[in-house]
Design an enzyme around this catalytic site. Structure first.
Site, PDB file in Angstrom:
ATOM      1  N   ARG A   1      -1.089  -0.553  -8.724  1.00 31.22           N
ATOM      2  CA  ARG A   1      -2.495  -0.230  -8.423  1.00 31.22           C
ATOM      3  C   ARG A   1      -2.647   1.300  -8.433  1.00 31.22           C
ATOM      4  O   ARG A   1      -1.933   2.006  -7.735  1.00 31.22           O
ATOM      5  CB  ARG A   1      -2.859  -0.757  -7.039  1.00 31.22           C
ATOM      6  CG  ARG A   1      -4.246  -0.306  -6.569  1.00 31.22           C
ATOM      7  CD  ARG A   1      -4.392  -0.380  -5.037  1.00 31.22           C
ATOM      8  NE  ARG A   1      -4.145  -1.695  -4.511  1.00 31.22           N
ATOM      9  CZ  ARG A   1      -3.644  -1.902  -3.279  1.00 31.22           C
ATOM     10  NH1 ARG A   1      -3.337  -0.916  -2.479  1.00 31.22           N
ATOM     11  NH2 ARG A   1      -3.436  -3.133  -2.868  1.00 31.22           N
TER      12      ARG A   1
ATOM     13  N   ASP B   1       0.858  -1.193   0.000  1.00 30.08           N
ATOM     14  CA  ASP B   1       0.000   0.000   0.000  1.00 30.08           C
ATOM     15  C   ASP B   1       0.892   1.240   0.000  1.00 30.08           C
ATOM     16  O   ASP B   1       2.046   1.189   0.403  1.00 30.08           O
ATOM     17  CB  ASP B   1      -0.863   0.038   1.275  1.00 30.08           C
ATOM     18  CG  ASP B   1      -2.050  -0.924   1.210  1.00 30.08           C
ATOM     19  OD1 ASP B   1      -2.241  -1.587   0.178  1.00 30.08           O
ATOM     20  OD2 ASP B   1      -2.779  -0.997   2.210  1.00 30.08           O
TER      21      ASP B   1
END
Ligand code: FAD
Length: 279
Positions: free
Chosen positions: A158, A107
């Site tokens: 992402r 992340d």
């Protein structure tokens, strides 16, 4: 046990609950990305403990035979303790992922962590030949240049709009500006990336853009959405043949994550209220 409503957005307090949620998603053709909730540890012990929890989770996902992987936050596995702690713990998790053939996502947190996170990604992307992924945020002005660097690396990226309130000097401000930046990043990525594009968004306009860009350039893509958000759309996308992932948070530090979901959208708050009053 989580209270009702919270269990719409968080799988439960332990890894078994996360794996059950991934299994349920799999029945609808949706894969899972498990995230143990926790961030900003200032001491090494909790960072090491969560690292061990991820290693165990990877083993358990594999033993359960479900279609799922993991996503980790740098400050959860030691970045606030020091870069060495982060690198060592990330290496441990990536190695566990390699052993069990499970993908590991990193992340992205606020802009002070971008360089060290991308450097760590680059190291593991090269070393594993692409079995890791990293998140980039459209609200940061630097991201366009970062993405040009990532285009030449193996591994997945992402794309998200960005969850952190960044200083105006370095960030696009306002929904329209962020949406514009997001669109430009997707256009670039579908044109230039070889290893596929991960669309981390609930926004129907961005998902439809991804579909159009896929038709134009033939680049593979996947859509990732959060547990409890647009789940019907998740199932519909999977049924259409789009590789779709649900991000499945779990763990005992669920409250602040749940509170964020409730605050960010009136419909989530209304949903919560209706559940409380039983209507
Ligand atoms: P928004 O701009 O919030 O919404 C656009 C449209 O999407 C809305 O108008 C509506 O049509 C639809 N929509 C959005 N939410 C809902 C809802 N609850 N119910 C119904 N429709 C809705 N951020 C980071 O900074 N770092 C990360 O590592 C990170 N990882 C993420 C991983 C995943 C899988 C996802 C989905 C998000 C992640 N984010 C991360 C959060 C991201 O940055 C955004 O804050 C968040 O996804 C909201 O932006 P959005 O693109 O979904 O669209």
């Amino acid at each position: 046990m989580l209270p009702p409503i919270a269990d719409n957005f968080v799988a439960g307090e332990d890894a078994a609950a996360a794996i059950d949620q991934v299994r349920a998603c799999n029945e609808d053709g949706v894969a899972g990305i498990c995230n143990l909730l926790g961030e900003h540890y200032e001491k090494r012990a909790p960072a090491d403990a969560d690292t061990r929890a991820y290693v165990d989770l990877i083993r358990d996902l594999d033993d359960a035979g479900v279609d799922g992987c993991v996503s980790v936050k740098p400050s959860q596995i030691g970045l606030d303790v020091g870069e060495d702690a982060f690198r060592e713990n990330l290496a441990t998790i990536v190695e566990a992922g390699q052993t069990r053939d499970r993908f590991v996502w990193i992340d992205m947190e606020d802009h002070t962590t971008t360089d060290v996170t991308l450097d760590a990604f680059e190291h593991h992307a090269r070393e594993t030949g692409g079995d890791v992924g990293v998140c980039v945020q459209a609200n940061l002005e630097r991201t366009r240049e970062d993405v040009e660097r990532l285009a030449d690396l193996p591994g997945k990226v992402r794309f998200v709009k960005g969850a952190y309130d960044e200083p105006p000097a370095i960030a696009h401000k306002g929904g329209d500006a962020v949406d514009r930046a997001y669109r430009e990043l997707l256009e670039y990525a579908f044109r230039e990336f070889d290893d596929g594009v991960a669309v981390g968004s609930h926004d129907p306009a961005m998902i439809s853009l991804a579909r159009d860009l896929h038709d134009e350039y033939g680049t593979d893509y996947e859509v990732q959405m959060l547990m409890g958000v647009r789940e019907t759309a998740q199932r519909d996308l999977a049924a259409e043949g789009v590789r779709t992932y649900q991000y499945v948070p779990y763990g005992d530090k669920w409250f602040s994550y749940f509170y964020r979901r409730i605050r960010e959208r009136k419909s989530n708050a209304l949903f919560a209220l209706r559940a409380v009053i039983g209507r």
